[in-house]
Design a protein around this motif. Structure first.
Motif, PDB file in Angstrom:
ATOM      1  N   ALA A 138       0.832  -1.205   0.000  1.00  0.00           N
ATOM      2  CA  ALA A 138       0.000   0.000   0.000  1.00  0.00           C
ATOM      3  C   ALA A 138       0.868   1.256   0.000  1.00  0.00           C
ATOM      4  CB  ALA A 138      -0.934   0.005   1.206  1.00  0.00           C
ATOM      5  N   LEU A 139       2.151   1.095   0.323  1.00  0.00           N
ATOM      6  CA  LEU A 139       3.053   2.240   0.317  1.00  0.00           C
ATOM      7  C   LEU A 139       3.705   2.446  -1.048  1.00  0.00           C
ATOM      8  CD1 LEU A 139       4.635   1.684   3.827  1.00  0.00           C
ATOM      9  CD2 LEU A 139       2.899   3.344   3.203  1.00  0.00           C
ATOM     10  N   ILE A 140       3.271   1.676  -2.022  1.00  0.00           N
ATOM     11  CA  ILE A 140       3.730   1.885  -3.395  1.00  0.00           C
ATOM     12  C   ILE A 140       2.550   2.506  -4.150  1.00  0.00           C
ATOM     13  CG2 ILE A 140       4.732   0.813  -5.443  1.00  0.00           C
ATOM     14  CD1 ILE A 140       5.418  -1.607  -3.635  1.00  0.00           C
ATOM     15  N   PRO A 141       2.731   3.723  -4.666  1.00  0.00           N
ATOM     16  CA  PRO A 141       1.576   4.434  -5.244  1.00  0.00           C
ATOM     17  C   PRO A 141       0.974   3.734  -6.457  1.00  0.00           C
ATOM     18  CG  PRO A 141       3.520   5.888  -5.116  1.00  0.00           C
ATOM     19  CD  PRO A 141       3.953   4.530  -4.650  1.00  0.00           C
ATOM     20  N   HIS A 142       1.801   3.170  -7.319  1.00  0.00           N
ATOM     21  CA  HIS A 142       1.247   2.484  -8.480  1.00  0.00           C
ATOM     22  C   HIS A 142       2.311   1.602  -9.116  1.00  0.00           C
ATOM     23  CE1 HIS A 142       3.003   6.176 -10.336  1.00  0.00           C
ATOM     24  NE2 HIS A 142       3.458   5.275 -11.170  1.00  0.00           N
ATOM     25  N   LYS A 172      -4.206  11.118  -3.769  1.00  0.00           N
ATOM     26  CA  LYS A 172      -4.414   9.725  -4.161  1.00  0.00           C
ATOM     27  C   LYS A 172      -4.448   8.826  -2.933  1.00  0.00           C
ATOM     28  CE  LYS A 172      -2.636   5.827  -6.746  1.00  0.00           C
ATOM     29  NZ  LYS A 172      -2.024   5.359  -7.970  1.00  0.00           N
ATOM     30  N   VAL A 217      -4.386   4.643  -1.608  1.00  0.00           N
ATOM     31  CA  VAL A 217      -4.223   3.214  -1.890  1.00  0.00           C
ATOM     32  C   VAL A 217      -4.595   2.458  -0.614  1.00  0.00           C
ATOM     33  CG1 VAL A 217      -2.626   1.362  -2.503  1.00  0.00           C
ATOM     34  CG2 VAL A 217      -2.333   3.620  -3.532  1.00  0.00           C
ATOM     35  N   PHE A 218      -5.467   1.503  -0.752  1.00  0.00           N
ATOM     36  CA  PHE A 218      -5.810   0.629   0.381  1.00  0.00           C
ATOM     37  C   PHE A 218      -5.373  -0.775   0.014  1.00  0.00           C
ATOM     38  CE2 PHE A 218      -9.719   3.480   0.029  1.00  0.00           C
ATOM     39  CZ  PHE A 218      -9.106   4.501   0.720  1.00  0.00           C
ATOM     40  N   GLU A 219      -4.675  -1.403   0.912  1.00  0.00           N
ATOM     41  CA  GLU A 219      -4.292  -2.791   0.647  1.00  0.00           C
ATOM     42  C   GLU A 219      -3.904  -3.469   1.952  1.00  0.00           C
ATOM     43  OE1 GLU A 219      -1.261  -3.357  -2.312  1.00  0.00           O
ATOM     44  OE2 GLU A 219      -1.358  -5.518  -2.102  1.00  0.00           O
ATOM     45  N   VAL A 241      -3.190  -1.750   5.479  1.00  0.00           N
ATOM     46  CA  VAL A 241      -2.605  -0.411   5.340  1.00  0.00           C
ATOM     47  C   VAL A 241      -3.455   0.449   4.403  1.00  0.00           C
ATOM     48  CG1 VAL A 241      -0.541   0.879   4.642  1.00  0.00           C
ATOM     49  CG2 VAL A 241      -0.299  -1.356   5.747  1.00  0.00           C
ATOM     50  N   THR A 279      -3.202   4.245   2.581  1.00  0.00           N
ATOM     51  CA  THR A 279      -2.254   5.330   2.343  1.00  0.00           C
ATOM     52  C   THR A 279      -2.931   6.516   1.671  1.00  0.00           C
ATOM     53  OG1 THR A 279      -0.564   3.640   2.036  1.00  0.00           O
ATOM     54  CG2 THR A 279       0.010   5.854   1.327  1.00  0.00           C
ATOM     55  N   TYR A 313      -1.594   9.839  -0.486  1.00  0.00           N
ATOM     56  CA  TYR A 313      -0.526  10.632  -1.109  1.00  0.00           C
ATOM     57  C   TYR A 313      -1.085  12.016  -1.359  1.00  0.00           C
ATOM     58  CZ  TYR A 313       1.465   6.021  -1.864  1.00  0.00           C
ATOM     59  OH  TYR A 313       1.953   4.757  -1.687  1.00  0.00           O
ATOM     60  N   ARG A 333      -6.180  -4.787  -3.091  1.00  0.00           N
ATOM     61  CA  ARG A 333      -5.628  -3.478  -3.421  1.00  0.00           C
ATOM     62  C   ARG A 333      -6.638  -2.630  -4.190  1.00  0.00           C
ATOM     63  NH1 ARG A 333      -0.475  -1.053  -3.979  1.00  0.00           N
ATOM     64  NH2 ARG A 333      -0.457   0.551  -5.603  1.00  0.00           N
ATOM     65  N   GLU A 373      -6.926   1.512  -5.676  1.00  0.00           N
ATOM     66  CA  GLU A 373      -6.267   2.817  -5.865  1.00  0.00           C
ATOM     67  C   GLU A 373      -7.292   3.831  -6.346  1.00  0.00           C
ATOM     68  OE1 GLU A 373      -3.051   2.480  -8.684  1.00  0.00           O
ATOM     69  OE2 GLU A 373      -2.538   0.462  -8.004  1.00  0.00           O
TER      70      GLU A 373
END
Ligand code: FES
Ligand code: FE2
Lengths: 76, 384
Positions: free
Chosen positions: A49-53, B187, B189-191, B194, B196, B198, B346, B348
């Motif tokens: 989840a700490l990797i944006p894409h 942005k 991200v859920f996974e 965690v 996040t 941005y 995941r 986004e």
């Protein structure tokens, strides 16, 4: 949401674009763990989840927009 | 006429499964028992002579004595009522007046973790230990000579469930309207466990945020990578750049539930020292950031105090993924076996900020024109 295949690893995600800058991506179960770009960071113990894409997937989505297989509503 | 009706189920009965931060570890290392009201009960936190911090149910299983009023004796906490001793593992470590300890005498011990100079407890309504891989990551700056010491602040919030603060993760627009920020990139991200956020933004000419020491009207470019590691503990890495100087900050935004409708909000800050900066100056800089963050939370609390809980928010395209965030958050409130793949798969979501930025810039310009200036930090509190 429309399916888009990653041209690097073949994973099929569901994508929605309400405009060109907007992107929503739903990954299927387990796919992120199999992503080649994520793998080294996963191995290093970092949460994905700490990797944006994934760059390859992003490029695939952009390609799908260009070739019209992923429609983006006209900006009004 | 059809109209939208706000729906809201009562807050969940249980408390989230996951690691919860109880603050800086040092605050508990004075040889005394400490009371923490959390998870609908009272906990006792103490340091045994072995040095480790332990967290037990605050009430003694013998006759209900209040262990937080007891005394640390050796590696155990001694109850003030009849002097029964309880070890950090929850086992009865002795009853001085008894011939023997009743078989299996044990109280509830909470798994603990000391890391980043902070103390964490694991809460699980099912009573299981934390699974492999579910932990609090290390923060490189914590305890490093190149960084300041932690600031630490707490604020008790009554009348709101802690899910209100978690909603902030996706709430781009409130950063403009509540926190005087101007997001330009957003942005999520859920996974897994965690979630996040941005974030990139700029300071507003009609507001002074105080995150970077300096004059009121300098332009600050903000970048932040903030992630909840589980239901309650967010690590936010921030880079604020002004006039070629970047301030690196780590902000902890965390909470633990006190009861079903009350929680303890906590925040801590470290800043990276500039070359040659001494400890006191670095700590003062961290304190200034913490002050600004605290004022920001007060702005949130103002809203929470009077807002309605809402399970079916009505969203526009420029809002973040509230429903998907709540789907992610739900995993902490169901049994581990009931965690559905869609809660952890995941996801986004990148917002198209163009329209918002355009409108907000116009609003800021109009404010500047009209001589309106917001300040998060009262003049008296500003450094330098
Ligand atoms: S109640 Fe604690 S020792 Fe009796
Ligand atoms: Fe907020």
């Amino acid at each position: 949401m429309r399916p888009v295949d990653c041209r690097a690893c073949g994973v099929r995600v569901l994508v929605e674009k309400r405009s060109l800058p907007h992107t929503s991506v739903q990954w299927p179960t387990g796919a992120a763990a199999a992503c080649a770009e994520f793998a080294p960071r996963v191995a290093a113990g970092r949460a994905t989840a700490l990797i944006p894409h994934c760059a390859a997937l992003r490029a695939s989505i952009e390609q799908a927009v260009r070739d019209g297989s992923l429609e983006v509503p006209a900006d009004v | 006429m059809n109209h939208r009706v706000i729906e809201a189920a009562p807050p969940p009965e249980r408390f989230a499964r996951g690691w919860h931060c109880l603050g800086l570890a040092d605050t508990y290392k004075d040889g005394k028992p400490h009371a923490v009201e959390a998870f609908g009960t009272k906990l006792v936190v103490f340091q045994g002579e072995g040095g480790g911090l332990s967290v037990l149910n605050g009430y003694c299983p013998h006759m209900g004595g209040d262990l937080t009023q007891g005394t640390v004796k050796g590696d155990a906490i001694a109850c003030p009522f009849h002097d029964w001793r309880w070890g950090g593992d929850g086992k009865c470590a002795g009853i001085p007046y008894a011939k023997r300890v009743p078989r299996g005498a044990r109280t509830l011990a909470w798994p603990t973790l000391e890391r980043n100079q902070q103390l964490y407890v694991w809460n699980d309504p099912e009573g299981n230990p934390p699974p492999e891989g579910v932990t609090i990551p290390e923060i490189a700056g914590a305890g490093s000579p190149e960084w300041s010491n932690w600031t630490w602040n707490t604020m008790r919030v009554d009348g709101s469930h802690c899910r209100e603060i978690v909603d902030n993760v996706v709430d781009m627009a409130h950063f403009f309207y509540i926190h005087y920020a101007l997001p330009t990139y957003f942005k999520n991200v859920f996974e897994g466990h965690v979630a996040t956020q941005y974030y990139e933004g700029v300071s507003r000419d009609d507001a002074y945020l105080g995150f970077v020491p300096g004059t009121e009207n300098q332009k600050i470019a903000q970048r932040s990578e903030a992630a909840y590691h589980g239901p309650s503990y967010m690590i936010d890495y921030l880079w604020n750049e002004a006039e070629g100087t970047t301030v690196e900050t780590v902000l902890i935004n965390c909470h633990y539930p006190i009861g079903r409708n009350a929680f303890m909000l906590q925040w801590g800050v470290i800043v990276k020292k500039f070359p040659g900066m001494d400890d006191a100056t670095a700590d003062a800089m961290a304190a200034q950031v913490a002050e600004g963050v605290g004022l920001g939370f007060m702005q949130d609390v103002e809203i929470w105090k009077s807002k309605a809980p809402i399970d079916n928010p009505l969203l526009c395209d420029q809002d973040g993924p509230v429903y998907q965030l709540r789907r992610w958050y739900e995993q902490f409130y169901v049994d581990a076996a009931e965690v559905a793949p869609e809660m952890t798969d995941r996801f986004e979501f990148e917002i198209d900020t163009a329209r918002a930025v355009q409108v907000w810039e116009q609003e800021v310009a109009a404010n500047v024109e009209a001589g309106i200036s917001y300040s998060m930090i009262p003049k008296s509190m500003r450094a330098g």
